[in-house]
Motif scaffolding. Structure first.
Motif, PDB file in Angstrom:
ATOM      1  N   TYR A  19       0.839  -1.198   0.000  1.00  0.00           N
ATOM      2  CA  TYR A  19       0.000   0.000   0.000  1.00  0.00           C
ATOM      3  C   TYR A  19       0.877   1.252   0.000  1.00  0.00           C
ATOM      4  N   ALA A  20       1.945   1.195   0.814  1.00  0.00           N
ATOM      5  CA  ALA A  20       2.862   2.340   0.909  1.00  0.00           C
ATOM      6  C   ALA A  20       3.595   2.573  -0.417  1.00  0.00           C
ATOM      7  N   ILE A  21       3.914   1.503  -1.125  1.00  0.00           N
ATOM      8  CA  ILE A  21       4.524   1.663  -2.458  1.00  0.00           C
ATOM      9  C   ILE A  21       3.550   2.391  -3.375  1.00  0.00           C
ATOM     10  N   GLY A  22       2.275   2.002  -3.315  1.00  0.00           N
ATOM     11  CA  GLY A  22       1.263   2.681  -4.127  1.00  0.00           C
ATOM     12  C   GLY A  22       1.166   4.161  -3.788  1.00  0.00           C
ATOM     13  N   LEU A  23       1.194   4.470  -2.491  1.00  0.00           N
ATOM     14  CA  LEU A  23       1.171   5.880  -2.073  1.00  0.00           C
ATOM     15  C   LEU A  23       2.375   6.618  -2.657  1.00  0.00           C
ATOM     16  N   ALA A  24       3.556   6.029  -2.477  1.00  0.00           N
ATOM     17  CA  ALA A  24       4.790   6.689  -2.924  1.00  0.00           C
ATOM     18  C   ALA A  24       4.787   6.889  -4.437  1.00  0.00           C
ATOM     19  N   MET A  25       4.306   5.889  -5.173  1.00  0.00           N
ATOM     20  CA  MET A  25       4.224   6.026  -6.634  1.00  0.00           C
ATOM     21  C   MET A  25       3.216   7.106  -7.017  1.00  0.00           C
ATOM     22  N   GLY A  26       2.069   7.108  -6.327  1.00  0.00           N
ATOM     23  CA  GLY A  26       1.034   8.101  -6.630  1.00  0.00           C
ATOM     24  C   GLY A  26       1.529   9.515  -6.374  1.00  0.00           C
ATOM     25  N   LEU A  27       2.296   9.702  -5.306  1.00  0.00           N
ATOM     26  CA  LEU A  27       2.844  11.029  -5.010  1.00  0.00           C
ATOM     27  C   LEU A  27       3.821  11.459  -6.107  1.00  0.00           C
ATOM     28  N   LYS A  28       4.685  10.548  -6.513  1.00  0.00           N
ATOM     29  CA  LYS A  28       5.661  10.875  -7.573  1.00  0.00           C
ATOM     30  C   LYS A  28       4.962  11.205  -8.884  1.00  0.00           C
ATOM     31  N   LYS A  29       3.967  10.383  -9.244  1.00  0.00           N
ATOM     32  CA  LYS A  29       3.258  10.603 -10.516  1.00  0.00           C
ATOM     33  C   LYS A  29       2.625  11.980 -10.544  1.00  0.00           C
ATOM     34  N   GLN A  30       2.202  12.472  -9.375  1.00  0.00           N
ATOM     35  CA  GLN A  30       1.490  13.746  -9.333  1.00  0.00           C
ATOM     36  C   GLN A  30       2.381  14.884  -8.807  1.00  0.00           C
ATOM     37  N   ASN A  31       3.689  14.637  -8.822  1.00  0.00           N
ATOM     38  CA  ASN A  31       4.668  15.645  -8.375  1.00  0.00           C
ATOM     39  C   ASN A  31       4.354  16.206  -6.994  1.00  0.00           C
TER      40      ASN A  31
END
Lengths: 309, 276
Positions: free
Chosen positions: B126-138
């Motif tokens: 879940y935390a990987i998903g959060l981290a990826m989502g944050l990066k994707k949206q700058n």
């Protein structure tokens, strides 16, 4: 009826590319099954919106949940035997108990997958997934219905499981029908008996209805893609206006559409309901048509059940 | 770290332990052992490290914390109460009918709870998903996920470790509460003597091994994270830390204090007795 131009899973692959181009929040993943779940074009066209997380379905489900928490719209794809099969607990806790907007689009349902055999033939996926609170369960039939289901799922704010067929399916769904949450679609009117199906069994029901017509039996045929929530209004109407109901599906007799219809009507309008579904058994390797014949997913068996109503 | 700051953080950790044991004593349920091993980590994360407060709890640029070892909810709720995310008085409703303080946390029932957890092994993904989502949206936030060493017996954790390492996700900080005890026994008895440092290093992490009860060491472990290489915080802790008879005793994973034990625990905590 029109002949299929592509399999439902191909339509999924085509539709998700169009959706992804329009909305950069759409992010797709397939656990090393892009070719089989038809996400190859998406991965090549929109590489910034795609990830192969490896052969790690549980991780993929959790990642999708985390992505959704940040406002992304994840679509994850694998075979029905792995989602919900292998990932039931991850779907339950990480997606559904977190109330998150994740789309699980699983392909290769039922005996229709054929030669890969029982391990991959998910006959229990609907039974598993529909017991989890909040998630919407959809099993479109042909390519037209599949396109509408995927477009609808992308707009809907919440968890959705879409069971997408692997093999071509004759087209009965109308292009101008509006796809609505919990709605069923009457493909043919009739007043003597009602035939209800989802997915690949819809064309079999239509063929059976034609044969019944020649015998002077008027069969109503309902395509019921929404297994949760259900179109209870259409069910009650069928129970009251016709002699009984036959439910057909490429799924176990336990826990699928047959069970769901029976649960609702035992409360709302009891009537005789008979299944055309796989008995309490695993499948095996063979051509899909041979398996359908052997395990009773056939026009002949539908007719037999209609006569038993 | 100044002596004042260190003292203040120690008092907060002590207060977390007091609130946890008072709550457990009142309602007769809840896991103290894993809450106490993580007490200093909870306190440092919420009072020093993370950009999270009542004011920015919905800000897309906030930091995120995920308690993957979800049974430590007693300690987690205690630190959230300290931060004012809900009234301290409400701890009395923990695990009671109609309470928002569930036995294992449920997302958004209290501001700041970013995920429902408790089925082990799922928080890292879940935390990987959060981290990826944050990066994707700058977005600038950092994601922190706390794991138990027993929890790392779940295969899904290793799926996540492989992927974070491969993607070099540097905005996700896994923290291992290495208290060496799981529900039934010592982890070494169940799964052998796992060489966390060398295993995690071999996956490409910048592994930082430290005493998870020493605030200066914790501060050092969180500081100066490199770009493009994820860190892994390996916190060596003591299960049940802070109360002499709970420390390093398997049963205190979820054991309840009897009347005598409660009095002794409170005396030790209120007296600020330090144990090895």
């Amino acid at each position: 009826m029109r002949k299929a131009t592509m399999a439902p899973r191909d339509m999924y692959g085509k539709t998700i590319v169009e959706l992804g181009k329009k909305n950069e929040k759409i992010f797709a993943m397939s656990a090393d099954l892009a070719a089989a779940t038809k996400l190859t074009e998406f991965s090549e066209t929109l590489p910034g919106q795609y990830l192969n997380p490896g052969i790690a379905e549980q991780n993929m489900v959790g990642i999708a949940a985390g992505l959704a928490r940040t406002g992304m719209i994840p679509f994850i794809s694998t075979f029905c035997c792995f989602a919900p099969g292998r990932t039931y607990d991850q779907i339950r806790q990480s997606i559904c108990y977190n109330h998150l907007n994740v789309k699980i689009v699983s392909t290769h349902p039922g005996l229709a997958i054929g030669m890969d055999g029982a391990v991959h033939q998910a006959l229990e996926d609907i039974a598993l997934i529909r017991t989890i609170p909040e998630i919407v369960v959809v099993a479109p039939s042909d390519e037209v219905a599949t396109k509408k289901a995927i477009e609808w799922a992308a707009d809907y704010d919440g968890a959705v499981y879409v069971r997408v067929g692997r093999k071509e399916c004759d087209i009965h769904f109308q292009e101008d029908w509006e796809w609505e949450l919990g709605k069923s679609y009457t493909l043919k009117d009739g007043n003597d008996v009602t035939l209800i199906a989802h997915g690949s069994m819809v064309p079999y029901m239509m063929k059976a209805a034609e044969e019944l017509e020649q015998e002077g039996i008027s069969a109503r045929v309902i395509d019921m893609p929404f297994i949760k929530p259900m179109d209870t209004e259409a069910l009650v109407k069928a129970a009251k206006e016709t002699k009984g109901i036959v439910v057909a599906e490429d799924h176990s007799i336990y826990g699928g559409l047959y069970s769901a219809v029976s649960e609702q009507l035992s409360m709302l309008a009891p009537c005789k309901i008979l299944p055309v579904a796989v008995q309490d058994t695993f499948g095996e390797s063979a051509k899909p048509d041979e398996l359908y014949e052997k395990y009773g997913l056939s026009v002949a068996n539908i007719l037999k059940q209609v006569k038993s109503l | 770290m100044t002596e004042n700051k260190n003292q203040n953080l120690k008092e907060l950790a002590n207060d977390l332990r007091v609130l946890s044991v008072e709550t457990q004593n009142l309602i007769g349920s809840g896991h103290l052992g894993g809450s106490y091993s993580a007490a200093e980590l909870f306190v440092y994360l919420y009072h020093e490290e993370m950009n999270i407060s009542q004011e920015n709890v919905k800000d897309p640029n906030r930091d995120y914390f995920i308690l993957s070892k979800g049974h430590a909810s007693l300690g987690y709720y205690s630190v959230l109460a300290q931060k004012g995310f809900f009234p301290r008085e409400e701890m009395k409703t923990y695990r009671q009918l109609n309470s928002r303080l569930q036995g294992h946390t449920e997302i958004d029932t209290v501001p700041g709870i970013e995920s429902s957890t408790g089925s082990l092994g799922q928080g890292f993904s879940y935390a990987i998903g959060l981290a990826m989502g944050l990066k994707k949206q700058n977005l600038s936030g950092t994601v922190y996920v706390m794991l138990g060493d027993g929890e790392c017996q779940e295969g899904q954790i290793w799926e996540a470790i492989m992927l974070q390492s491969h993607l070099k996700l540097d905005n996700l900080v896994p923290i291992l509460d290495n208290n060496r005890i799981q529900l039934d026994n010592f982890t070494e008895a169940v799964m052998g003597d796992v060489k966390w440092n060398s295993i995690l290093s071999s996956f490409g992490y910048d592994v930082r091994e430290f005493d998870g009860h020493d605030f200066e060491a914790i501060e050092g472990a969180f500081a100066n994270r490199p770009a493009d290489q994820p860190v892994f915080l390996l916190a060596n802790t003591v299960k049940g830390k802070g109360v002499s008879f709970m420390e390093d005793v398997v049963a205190w994973h979820s054991k309840k204090c009897d009347a005598t034990e409660f009095v002794q625990a409170m005396e030790e905590l209120k007296g600020g007795v330090q144990h090895a």
